[in-house]
Motif scaffolding. Structure first.
Motif, PDB file in Angstrom:
ATOM      1  N   TRP A  63       0.817  -1.277  -0.233  1.00  0.00           N
ATOM      2  CA  TRP A  63      -0.013  -0.174   0.099  1.00  0.00           C
ATOM      3  C   TRP A  63       0.853   1.069  -0.020  1.00  0.00           C
ATOM      4  O   TRP A  63       0.740   2.313  -0.785  1.00  0.00           O
ATOM      5  CB  TRP A  63      -0.815   0.062   1.026  1.00  0.00           C
ATOM      6  N   ALA A  64       1.818   0.996   0.831  1.00  0.00           N
ATOM      7  CA  ALA A  64       2.765   2.551   0.834  1.00  0.00           C
ATOM      8  C   ALA A  64       3.565   2.711  -0.457  1.00  0.00           C
ATOM      9  O   ALA A  64       3.713   3.607  -0.872  1.00  0.00           O
ATOM     10  CB  ALA A  64       3.854   2.312   2.036  1.00  0.00           C
ATOM     11  N   TYR A  65       4.102   1.466  -0.935  1.00  0.00           N
ATOM     12  CA  TYR A  65       4.646   1.875  -2.314  1.00  0.00           C
ATOM     13  C   TYR A  65       3.745   2.359  -3.381  1.00  0.00           C
ATOM     14  O   TYR A  65       4.165   3.231  -4.070  1.00  0.00           O
ATOM     15  CB  TYR A  65       5.089   0.140  -2.786  1.00  0.00           C
ATOM     16  N   VAL A  66       2.529   1.600  -3.371  1.00  0.00           N
ATOM     17  CA  VAL A  66       1.715   2.359  -4.522  1.00  0.00           C
ATOM     18  C   VAL A  66       1.219   3.702  -4.310  1.00  0.00           C
ATOM     19  O   VAL A  66       1.170   4.367  -5.478  1.00  0.00           O
ATOM     20  CB  VAL A  66       0.310   1.429  -4.584  1.00  0.00           C
ATOM     21  N   HIS A  67       1.325   4.158  -3.016  1.00  0.00           N
ATOM     22  CA  HIS A  67       0.992   5.394  -2.831  1.00  0.00           C
ATOM     23  C   HIS A  67       1.962   6.509  -2.470  1.00  0.00           C
ATOM     24  O   HIS A  67       2.061   7.641  -2.324  1.00  0.00           O
ATOM     25  CB  HIS A  67      -0.093   5.603  -1.726  1.00  0.00           C
ATOM     26  N   GLY A  68       3.396   5.840  -2.773  1.00  0.00           N
ATOM     27  CA  GLY A  68       4.823   6.870  -2.545  1.00  0.00           C
ATOM     28  C   GLY A  68       5.235   7.456  -3.447  1.00  0.00           C
ATOM     29  O   GLY A  68       4.638   7.079  -4.949  1.00  0.00           O
ATOM     30  N   SER A  69       5.890   8.291  -3.347  1.00  0.00           N
ATOM     31  CA  SER A  69       6.728   9.076  -4.345  1.00  0.00           C
ATOM     32  C   SER A  69       7.692   8.250  -5.125  1.00  0.00           C
ATOM     33  O   SER A  69       7.903   7.319  -4.820  1.00  0.00           O
ATOM     34  CB  SER A  69       7.258  10.446  -3.664  1.00  0.00           C
ATOM     35  N   HIS A  70       8.086   8.971  -5.903  1.00  0.00           N
ATOM     36  CA  HIS A  70       8.993   8.251  -6.936  1.00  0.00           C
ATOM     37  C   HIS A  70      10.341   7.979  -6.395  1.00  0.00           C
ATOM     38  O   HIS A  70      10.909   6.969  -6.576  1.00  0.00           O
ATOM     39  CB  HIS A  70       9.299   9.201  -8.203  1.00  0.00           C
ATOM     40  N   ILE A  71      10.779   8.791  -5.161  1.00  0.00           N
ATOM     41  CA  ILE A  71      11.702   8.724  -4.599  1.00  0.00           C
ATOM     42  C   ILE A  71      11.781   7.682  -3.700  1.00  0.00           C
ATOM     43  O   ILE A  71      12.532   6.875  -3.298  1.00  0.00           O
ATOM     44  CB  ILE A  71      12.431  10.101  -3.999  1.00  0.00           C
ATOM     45  N   PHE A  72      10.532   7.457  -2.884  1.00  0.00           N
ATOM     46  CA  PHE A  72      10.286   6.406  -1.917  1.00  0.00           C
ATOM     47  C   PHE A  72      10.334   5.180  -2.657  1.00  0.00           C
ATOM     48  O   PHE A  72      11.010   4.309  -2.236  1.00  0.00           O
ATOM     49  CB  PHE A  72       8.963   6.654  -1.376  1.00  0.00           C
ATOM     50  N   LYS A  73       9.715   5.096  -3.977  1.00  0.00           N
ATOM     51  CA  LYS A  73       9.862   3.941  -4.775  1.00  0.00           C
ATOM     52  C   LYS A  73      11.146   3.425  -4.976  1.00  0.00           C
ATOM     53  O   LYS A  73      11.665   2.233  -4.908  1.00  0.00           O
ATOM     54  CB  LYS A  73       8.985   3.840  -5.833  1.00  0.00           C
ATOM     55  N   LYS A  74      12.266   4.424  -5.458  1.00  0.00           N
ATOM     56  CA  LYS A  74      13.488   4.062  -5.726  1.00  0.00           C
ATOM     57  C   LYS A  74      14.250   3.638  -4.391  1.00  0.00           C
ATOM     58  O   LYS A  74      15.157   2.622  -4.458  1.00  0.00           O
ATOM     59  CB  LYS A  74      14.179   5.327  -6.457  1.00  0.00           C
ATOM     60  N   MET A  75      14.218   4.332  -3.446  1.00  0.00           N
ATOM     61  CA  MET A  75      14.767   4.029  -2.211  1.00  0.00           C
ATOM     62  C   MET A  75      14.114   2.609  -1.691  1.00  0.00           C
ATOM     63  O   MET A  75      14.839   1.819  -1.142  1.00  0.00           O
ATOM     64  CB  MET A  75      14.566   5.042  -1.195  1.00  0.00           C
ATOM     65  N   SER A  76      12.892   2.482  -1.902  1.00  0.00           N
ATOM     66  CA  SER A  76      12.440   1.127  -1.584  1.00  0.00           C
ATOM     67  C   SER A  76      13.043  -0.111  -2.214  1.00  0.00           C
ATOM     68  O   SER A  76      13.217  -1.369  -1.972  1.00  0.00           O
ATOM     69  CB  SER A  76      10.827   0.900  -1.570  1.00  0.00           C
ATOM     70  N   HIS A  77      13.406   0.206  -3.513  1.00  0.00           N
ATOM     71  CA  HIS A  77      13.924  -0.877  -4.491  1.00  0.00           C
ATOM     72  C   HIS A  77      15.287  -1.231  -3.775  1.00  0.00           C
ATOM     73  O   HIS A  77      15.758  -2.369  -3.488  1.00  0.00           O
ATOM     74  CB  HIS A  77      14.257  -0.448  -5.663  1.00  0.00           C
ATOM     75  N   ASP A  78      16.168  -0.235  -3.371  1.00  0.00           N
ATOM     76  CA  ASP A  78      17.352  -0.296  -2.662  1.00  0.00           C
ATOM     77  C   ASP A  78      17.339  -1.077  -1.395  1.00  0.00           C
ATOM     78  O   ASP A  78      18.001  -2.113  -1.254  1.00  0.00           O
ATOM     79  CB  ASP A  78      17.970   1.203  -2.447  1.00  0.00           C
ATOM     80  N   LEU A  79      16.388  -0.645  -0.410  1.00  0.00           N
ATOM     81  CA  LEU A  79      16.098  -1.426   0.651  1.00  0.00           C
ATOM     82  C   LEU A  79      15.707  -2.845   0.695  1.00  0.00           C
ATOM     83  O   LEU A  79      15.980  -3.574   1.173  1.00  0.00           O
ATOM     84  CB  LEU A  79      15.099  -0.445   1.712  1.00  0.00           C
ATOM     85  N   LEU A  80      14.776  -2.857  -0.267  1.00  0.00           N
ATOM     86  CA  LEU A  80      14.429  -4.488  -0.508  1.00  0.00           C
ATOM     87  C   LEU A  80      15.598  -5.401  -1.104  1.00  0.00           C
ATOM     88  O   LEU A  80      15.650  -6.554  -0.586  1.00  0.00           O
ATOM     89  CB  LEU A  80      13.067  -4.268  -1.689  1.00  0.00           C
TER      90      LEU A  80
END
Length: 159
Positions: A63-80
């Motif tokens: 849910w957070a990923y779908v609603h997150g910003s572009h930067i959040f998504k890129k950072m999430s890729h790294d953290l994942l």
């Protein structure tokens, strides 16, 4: 970014309070089969406990990923990616040691323990470095670890 706080808080609590070990013990008491590959019922219970935690956290993250910003998504890729590396050392290496333990001498057991614990420490340190670096970096900078390799395959040193 709150979901990452929740995920890291769970990981901290799991490590400090041995959640998956305790849950694994509870689950193992209710199992009555012979686990494959030399694993113990405790190992199956720990995997089950971890799977339940993931089943709770994954929809929140999605849910957070779908609603997150572009930067959040890129950072999430790294953290994942880093989280998967942590899972490799914390789960796969641990299960490999358990399965291979009867066939290893003391040097092999020591190697696996150092590999597992050292790998976890290295990945946890990288996660801390990454989050700290992002926290002190310009908030408009959207470069992430995944950007180190551009689409054409050449390394980029923009980070």
């Amino acid at each position: 970014y709150g979901i990452w706080v929740v995920i890291f808080t769970y990981l901290l609590c799991d490590d400090a309070f041995k959640i998956h070990e305790s849950g694994g013990h509870l689950v193992a008491k209710h199992l009555s089969f012979i686990p494959p590959m030399g694993l113990r019922l405790q190992d199956i219970g720990e995997l089950t406990t971890t799977a339940v935690a993931c089943a709770i956290l994954l929809p929140l993250f999605a849910w957070a990923y779908v609603h997150g910003s572009h930067i959040f998504k890129k950072m999430s890729h790294d953290l994942l990616i880093l989280l998967l590396a942590l899972a490799f050392f914390g789960i796969a290496a641990d299960l490999a040691l358990t399965a291979l333990h009867p066939y290893l001498n003391w040097k092999g057991v020591l190697f696996f323990r150092v590999f597992e614990d050292g790998g976890e420490m290295l990945v946890a340190s990288l996660m801390l470095w990454y989050v700290f670096r992002r926290a002190i970096h310009d908030e408009n900078d959207s470069s992430c670890l995944c950007d180190l390799f551009r689409a054409d395959g050449r390394a980029s040193i923009g980070m």
